[in-house]
Design a protein around this motif. Structure first.
Motif, mmCIF file in Angstrom:
data_model
loop_
_atom_site.group_PDB
_atom_site.id
_atom_site.type_symbol
_atom_site.label_atom_id
_atom_site.label_comp_id
_atom_site.label_asym_id
_atom_site.label_seq_id
_atom_site.Cartn_x
_atom_site.Cartn_y
_atom_site.Cartn_z
ATOM 1 N N CYS A 1 -62.452 34.208 9.362
ATOM 2 C CA CYS A 1 -62.444 34.797 8.010
ATOM 3 C C CYS A 1 -61.026 34.995 7.490
ATOM 4 O O CYS A 1 -60.149 35.472 8.204
ATOM 5 N N VAL A 2 -60.798 34.621 6.222
ATOM 6 C CA VAL A 2 -59.481 34.821 5.617
ATOM 7 C C VAL A 2 -59.507 35.931 4.550
ATOM 8 O O VAL A 2 -58.609 36.038 3.723
ATOM 9 N N SER A 3 -60.573 36.726 4.567
ATOM 10 C CA SER A 3 -60.676 37.904 3.703
ATOM 11 C C SER A 3 -60.532 37.590 2.216
ATOM 12 O O SER A 3 -59.921 38.343 1.473
ATOM 13 N N CYS A 4 -61.132 36.493 1.804
ATOM 14 C CA CYS A 4 -61.060 36.161 0.381
ATOM 15 C C CYS A 4 -61.962 37.063 -0.439
ATOM 16 O O CYS A 4 -61.782 37.197 -1.641
ATOM 17 N N GLY A 5 -62.990 37.635 0.201
ATOM 18 C CA GLY A 5 -63.879 38.545 -0.502
ATOM 19 C C GLY A 5 -65.055 37.870 -1.179
ATOM 20 O O GLY A 5 -65.882 38.550 -1.797
ATOM 21 N N ALA A 6 -65.176 36.540 -1.066
ATOM 22 C CA ALA A 6 -66.271 35.856 -1.767
ATOM 23 C C ALA A 6 -67.627 36.340 -1.272
ATOM 24 O O ALA A 6 -68.563 36.510 -2.055
ATOM 25 N N CYS A 7 -67.728 36.583 0.049
ATOM 26 C CA CYS A 7 -69.014 37.031 0.586
ATOM 27 C C CYS A 7 -69.337 38.443 0.090
ATOM 28 O O CYS A 7 -70.480 38.753 -0.215
ATOM 29 N N VAL A 8 -68.309 39.271 0.002
ATOM 30 C CA VAL A 8 -68.521 40.649 -0.447
ATOM 31 C C VAL A 8 -69.025 40.646 -1.884
ATOM 32 O O VAL A 8 -69.929 41.395 -2.263
ATOM 33 N N GLN A 9 -68.434 39.750 -2.653
ATOM 34 C CA GLN A 9 -68.772 39.704 -4.075
ATOM 35 C C GLN A 9 -70.228 39.294 -4.311
ATOM 36 O O GLN A 9 -70.874 39.774 -5.232
ATOM 37 N N VAL A 10 -70.728 38.384 -3.485
ATOM 38 C CA VAL A 10 -72.088 37.886 -3.750
ATOM 39 C C VAL A 10 -73.163 38.666 -3.010
ATOM 40 O O VAL A 10 -74.345 38.487 -3.285
ATOM 41 N N CYS A 11 -72.762 39.500 -2.062
ATOM 42 C CA CYS A 11 -73.777 40.222 -1.283
ATOM 43 C C CYS A 11 -74.598 41.112 -2.221
ATOM 44 O O CYS A 11 -74.043 41.950 -2.934
ATOM 45 N N PRO A 12 -75.928 40.960 -2.202
ATOM 46 C CA PRO A 12 -76.732 41.736 -3.166
ATOM 47 C C PRO A 12 -76.982 43.165 -2.717
ATOM 48 O O PRO A 12 -77.554 43.952 -3.461
ATOM 49 N N THR A 13 -76.591 43.492 -1.484
ATOM 50 C CA THR A 13 -76.826 44.838 -0.955
ATOM 51 C C THR A 13 -75.476 45.469 -0.588
ATOM 52 O O THR A 13 -74.436 44.889 -0.860
ATOM 53 N N ALA A 14 -75.530 46.591 0.093
ATOM 54 C CA ALA A 14 -74.283 47.240 0.522
ATOM 55 C C ALA A 14 -73.840 46.730 1.886
ATOM 56 O O ALA A 14 -72.940 47.295 2.490
ATOM 57 N N THR A 15 -74.448 45.641 2.354
ATOM 58 C CA THR A 15 -74.118 45.155 3.694
ATOM 59 C C THR A 15 -72.643 44.798 3.786
ATOM 60 O O THR A 15 -71.926 45.238 4.681
ATOM 61 N N LEU A 16 -72.201 43.968 2.863
ATOM 62 C CA LEU A 16 -70.776 43.659 2.772
ATOM 63 C C LEU A 16 -70.244 44.455 1.588
ATOM 64 O O LEU A 16 -70.636 44.209 0.437
ATOM 65 N N ASN A 17 -69.398 45.403 1.868
ATOM 66 C CA ASN A 17 -68.998 46.312 0.794
ATOM 67 C C ASN A 17 -67.523 46.675 0.954
ATOM 68 O O ASN A 17 -67.030 46.820 2.077
ATOM 69 N N GLU A 18 -66.825 46.815 -0.149
ATOM 70 C CA GLU A 18 -65.415 47.192 -0.093
ATOM 71 C C GLU A 18 -65.279 48.609 0.465
ATOM 72 O O GLU A 18 -66.009 49.513 0.053
ATOM 73 N N LYS A 19 -64.324 48.798 1.367
ATOM 74 C CA LYS A 19 -64.093 50.145 1.905
ATOM 75 C C LYS A 19 -63.661 51.087 0.781
ATOM 76 O O LYS A 19 -63.919 52.288 0.825
ATOM 77 N N SER A 20 -62.987 50.527 -0.221
ATOM 78 C CA SER A 20 -62.530 51.378 -1.330
ATOM 79 C C SER A 20 -63.725 51.926 -2.112
ATOM 80 O O SER A 20 -63.686 53.060 -2.598
ATOM 81 N N VAL A 21 -64.791 51.139 -2.223
ATOM 82 C CA VAL A 21 -65.981 51.629 -2.921
ATOM 83 C C VAL A 21 -66.648 52.713 -2.075
ATOM 84 O O VAL A 21 -67.106 53.736 -2.595
ATOM 85 N N ILE A 22 -66.667 52.490 -0.762
ATOM 86 C CA ILE A 22 -67.273 53.494 0.123
ATOM 87 C C ILE A 22 -66.491 54.806 0.002
ATOM 88 O O ILE A 22 -67.058 55.894 -0.050
ATOM 89 N N ALA A 23 -65.160 54.679 -0.110
ATOM 90 C CA ALA A 23 -64.334 55.895 -0.168
ATOM 91 C C ALA A 23 -64.372 56.562 -1.541
ATOM 92 O O ALA A 23 -64.399 57.792 -1.634
ATOM 93 N N LEU A 24 -64.372 55.767 -2.586
ATOM 94 C CA LEU A 24 -64.182 56.339 -3.923
ATOM 95 C C LEU A 24 -65.453 56.405 -4.759
ATOM 96 O O LEU A 24 -65.481 57.065 -5.802
ATOM 97 N N GLY A 25 -66.492 55.675 -4.340
ATOM 98 C CA GLY A 25 -67.707 55.615 -5.153
ATOM 99 C C GLY A 25 -67.652 54.442 -6.113
ATOM 100 O O GLY A 25 -66.624 53.788 -6.271
#
Ligand code: SF4
Ligand code: SF4
Ligand code: SF4
Ligand code: FES
Length: 948
Positions: A209-233
């Motif tokens: 993984c090169v951490s491009c974030g493409a998987c996070v962006q398309v994930c329809p659930t909270a499975t792949l989620n930005e830590k910043s969203v977890i921290a800040l809402g």
């Protein structure tokens, strides 16, 4: 302000000319042939429930939620995988469909944690939304059976988590990693109920993984989620802006809570990136609010004095009075400025204006001096303008891609993903690079030819490629006859056809196998659309400009200019290096690359600015340093540029800076140059200002302010205030007014305004009456200079040679996670991937020196010495070593030489003769630098603590 919501058609719609008309729920709709029923419905505003589909990815058809009924067809086909056909009659809502969808959703929910209220994606979860959309009210299967609710969470990536208990195995992430990013880091392991997403059997951090974030962006659930969203809402509002890292110029939605960035989401409507991103733009924005930011102006009389925090007014008055004194004591030409390729076009424009109209000289230069100035020179001489010929999209039409001296997967990752996609579709690839860069062999991509040339032999290789074209009858004669200057072609062809330029004759100098080179030349000349992409491995040489002209010659000779899929394309380094050059940052040019000695142009500027201007070219950065050492150049205003770290021959640069009486540094951090500064003016990050950046495809994009400047002023405001203190009035209350002035004075920008940018999203210059919406591809019917001109490109080996004392050649470059001198990325979690610069060395060279992987080695050139840890790598060829320059204490530029491009002074970073030996200590320079660095940091820390 609300969140910018982008329309999602569920599956991509590719415009291809033919249209089909069908009826959906009684409404008629026309879509391009090949679009899915789901996409057709979406264009009518009907969102058919879906989970595995999203318009960033090809349809997959696994979730069975998007079923529809089609008149005359049996069953309930999936709308995402069913192409829209003429005359089709589709129903998206019937009792049967509703029941089926609820049944499918029930199965998903029965294996999903019911913690919606406390989930980080609450309110931003497609599973939650679709459960509502299908009217799910009960789950008959209960939650007690076999399930995945206890599956572990992988938090190894610094920026996102993988909470596998929430995974619905829709495969979007796997497909995004393949289709969008092209890394293939993820797979679905197992089958049926046991199937799960895997990062190759290891955690995300240790995977491909090169951490491009493409998987996070398309994930329809909270499975792949930005830590910043977890921290800040979840974010509340967003602003569309442009990445401030590399020359790809990706467009992002800065999603905010108040003035805090929650996440940067790549913008699908951004034409440079079309919704994709890399780890830097997507995640590495934390530097903007890092505690090292200096937010108070500071001054000191001598560089050995401690800094003193002062008001903006005192700092600016002090700087202005010093600059006035210097000009009075040492003459008008004793001061100058360096513009920043990280700042906006507008900021750059007013710095060069300050120099020309305020200082009364042309002593202005930019960091492009040390990267792409040969591009400006070479393309201007041959084609008539100093910029790449294509838009990025053009690569989708390329049949043969030639990558020379560039490493796109590390330095221009989002463009690399686009390129890799085309390569997976079947385009052929030629890589000309001393190293075996990732593109040479990566998943589903393999170069047809890799020509591993010796650093310093670029021109020999381009001439040899051209020799094959000319002597084997591969010239596109019709193109040359119609589009090019024939006399120049003939003298070039005579030179090139000479035996001394043959692959066989040059092989001794270049190290390239003549058979491979001949085959590569034939492929480029006859393989269809041939596109050249190049980087600093071309320009940063003593013959950088010659090489740029050599590539332009080759493209003209084979007719590979003036349409989609071809061209000569510099991959620009910094976000706004194209813009800073466009804006007149060079000492000899006004904006739009017009020479300052041209009376008509100068008069136009004099008329608008109301002052006489000098027609004498000013000093380039290296000449400023020479003159400073000699005592004639005394004051420098450096905006957003760290010359003490990024420019070659560090000792000479620092000697120049030390010799000056007033150095004004405007930056986010106390950088290396600030060690020699007398005035420090706090800079502003891209999040704190309005303006525009221009990327490598000449695309002008808006930068929009998302938070107030931490120091109270954006960079453009600081320059205006500095100008005012010097007695130069600049009456702008918003950067849009600066752009209006740029448009008034610059024919290629005549049609550009903020209103137009808002309307069109971005514009590729030239934009004027002839091209009101901009120019994606240049030189279509004629070259900017009329006929394309072939330039003579005789090969002269660099004076930098290997020998018994320095038998290896050092070349330098970048890696993905760090950026340039690292001032920004080193202040983010990207350090997790690259904590220090290392020396890559071939096993043969390592073994013969008794060097093992990880050993500390001394790297010595005739200029200086540094120590680095060795990394044994077969990416290198024997005789060539490689390092990066992201960490200041590595001091790569302590050993690079004073040699530079004959035409532009661009330093020869890419060729330094060196010796490598095992050592047990750091070099004297590093020890001294460390000491000074510690005290610098102590000062900075003291200031931060005091401010807190
Ligand atoms: S972040 Fe990018 S590279 Fe990593 S797994 Fe996701 S899509 Fe693949
Ligand atoms: S991680 Fe997300 S995108 Fe990937 S399969 Fe699971 S739910 Fe789908
Ligand atoms: S490719 Fe360049 S512009 Fe795009 S996100 Fe990465 S660093 Fe930013
Ligand atoms: S959205 Fe069509 S099958 Fe999943």
């Amino acid at each position: 302000m609300a969140l910018v919501q982008e329309f999602n058609t569920g599956t991509p719609i590719r415009v291809n000319g033919a249209m089909v008309t069908l009826t959906i729920d009684g409404q008629s709709v026309s879509v391009p042939a090949g679009a899915s029923v789901m996409a057709a419905a979406a264009t009518l505003g009907t969102q058919i429930p879906r989970l595995c589909a999203t318009d960033m990815l090809d349809a997959f058809g696994s979730c069975r939620l998007c079923l529809v009924e089609i008149e005359g067809r049996k069953g309930t086909p999936a709308s995402c995988t069913t192409p829209a056909e003429a005359g089709m009659k589709v129903k998206t809502q019937t009792p049967r469909l509703a029941k089926l969808r609820r049944g499918v959703m029930e199965l998903y929910i029965s294996d999903h944690p019911l913690d919606c209220l406390t989930c980080s994606a609450n309110g931003d979860c497609e599973l939650q939304a679709q459960a509502g959309a299908v009217g799910l009210r009960e789950v008959r299967y209960g939650y007690e059976g076999v399930n995945h609710l206890k599956s572990p969470t992988d938090s190894s990536n610094p920026y996102f988590t993988f909470e596998s208990s929430k995974c619905i195995v829709c495969s979007r992430c796997v497909r995004a990693c393949e289709e969008v990013q092209g890394t293939f880091a993820l797979t679905i392991e197992g089958r049926g109920f046991g199937s799960k997403v895997s990062a190759g059997g290891v955690d995300f951090f240790d995977s491909e993984c090169v951490s491009c974030g493409a998987c996070v962006q398309v994930c329809p659930t909270a499975t792949l989620n930005e830590k910043s969203v977890i921290a800040l809402g979840t974010p509340e509002h967003s602003v569309v802006t442009t990445c401030a890292y590399c020359g790809v110029g990706c467009s992002f939605k800065a999603e905010m809570k108040g003035e805090e960035v929650v996440r940067m989401v790549p913008y699908k409507a951004g034409k440079a990136n079309e919704g994709h991103s890399c780890v830097k733009g997507r995640f590495a924005y934390g530097y903007a609010t890092h505690k090292d930011r200096i937010v108070k102006p500071m001054i000191r009389k001598h560089i050995t004095d401690p800094w003193r925090e002062v008001s903006w007014d005192e700092a600016l008055q002090y700087a202005a009075s010093e600059f006035k004194r210097l000009q009075k004591d040492y003459g008008r030409d004793s001061i100058g400025a360096i513009t920043s390729s990280r700042c906006t076009n507008e900021e750059t424009f007013i710095v060069q204006k300050l120099v020309r109209a305020g200082f009364g000289n042309n002593n202005v230069d930019t960091c492009a001096r040390v990267c792409h100035s040969p591009t400006g020179y070479g393309l201007s001489k041959t084609f008539g303008t100093s910029a790449g010929t294509q838009d990025f999209k053009s690569v989708e039409k390329a049949d043969v891609i030639m990558v020379i001296g560039a490493n796109p997967t590390d330095a221009h990752p989002v463009f690399a993903s686009r390129m890799k996609k085309r390569l997976r579709e079947g385009a052929r690839l030629i890589v000309i690079d001393p190293r075996r860069i990732d593109l040479v062999r990566s998943p589903h991509v393999k170069a047809d030819y890799h020509l591993p040339l010796l650093p310093g032999s670029n021109v020999a290789v381009i001439n040899a490629l051209a020799h094959v074209v000319v002597t084997e009858g591969l010239v596109d004669e019709a193109f040359v006859r119609e589009r090019c200057d024939l006399a120049s072609f003939e003298s070039w062809a005579r030179l090139i056809a000479d035996e001394r330029n043959s692959p066989e004759a040059t092989a001794g100098m270049s190290g390239v196998d003549p058979g491979q080179l001949r085959a590569a030349a034939r492929l480029y000349a006859t393989g269809g659309n041939g596109a050249i992409y190049y980087g600093l491995g071309v320009t940063e040489h003593s013959q950088g400009s010659t090489m740029v002209m050599g590539m332009a010659n080759l493209a003209m000779a084979t007719g590979n200019i003036g349409r989609a899929g071809v061209g000569v394309n510099p991959l620009r380094g910094q976000n706004n290096v194209q813009g800073s050059c466009d804006m007149g940052s060079f000492p000899h040019e006004f904006s739009g690359y017009r020479h300052i000695s041209d009376d008509a142009t100068r008069e136009m500027f004099e008329h608008l600015w109301g002052v006489p201007l000098s027609g004498e070219p000013g000093l380039r950065i290296p000449n400023m340093m020479d003159e400073a050492v000699e005592g004639a150049f005394k004051g420098l205003y450096v905006q957003g540029e760290d010359i003490a770290q990024s420019d070659p021959d560090t000792q000479h640069i620092t000697a120049g800076l030390r010799a000056m009486e007033c150095v004004v540094v405007q930056d986010l951090f106390l950088n290396e140059t600030a060690r020699y500064a007398h005035v420090f003016l706090p800079g502003s990050s891209f999040l704190e200002k309005d303006g525009t950046f221009t990327n490598a495809e000449r695309r002008i994009s808006r930068v929009r302010k998302v938070m107030a400047p931490l120091a109270g002023m954006a960079d453009w405001e600081t320059t205006i205030a500095f100008a005012k203190a010097l007695g130069v009035e600049m009456h702008y209350s918003h950067p849009s007014q600066i752009m209006d002035e740029i448009a008034e004075l610059t024919p290629t920008f005549a049609g550009v305004s903020y209103d137009r940018l808002d309307e069109l999203n971005s514009i590729q210059w030239p934009c004027n009456d002839k091209a009101p919406t901009g120019t994606p591809i240049m030189h279509v019917d004629r070259f900017v200079r009329g006929k394309g001109r072939f330039m003579l490109t005789e090969f002269f080996p660099t004076d930098e040679r290997t020998g018994p004392r320095f038998p290896l050649l050092l070349t330098t470059g970048r890696i993905l996670s760090q950026y340039n001198v690292g001032a920004q990325t080193r202040r983010t979690s990207n350090n997790a991937w690259h904590e220090e610069d290392v020396l890559e060395i071939h096993p043969f060279d390592a073994e013969s020196r008794g060097v093992r992987d990880g050993d500390l080695v001394s790297l010595q050139s005739r200029i200086g010495e540094i120590s680095l840890h060795a990394k044994i790598s077969e990416r290198m060829q024997p005789g060539v070593v490689y390092t990066t320059f992201h960490h200041p204490n590595s001091g790569a530029n302590v050993i690079t030489t004073e040699y530079s491009d004959w035409a532009t002074n661009c330093p020869e970073y890419k060729v330094t003769a060196v010796q490598v030996r095992r050592t047990n200590h750091y070099s004297d320079w590093q020890e001294q630098d460390r000491e000074e660095g510690f005290s610098l940091r102590r000062i900075a820390q003291g200031l931060v603590d005091a401010a807190e």
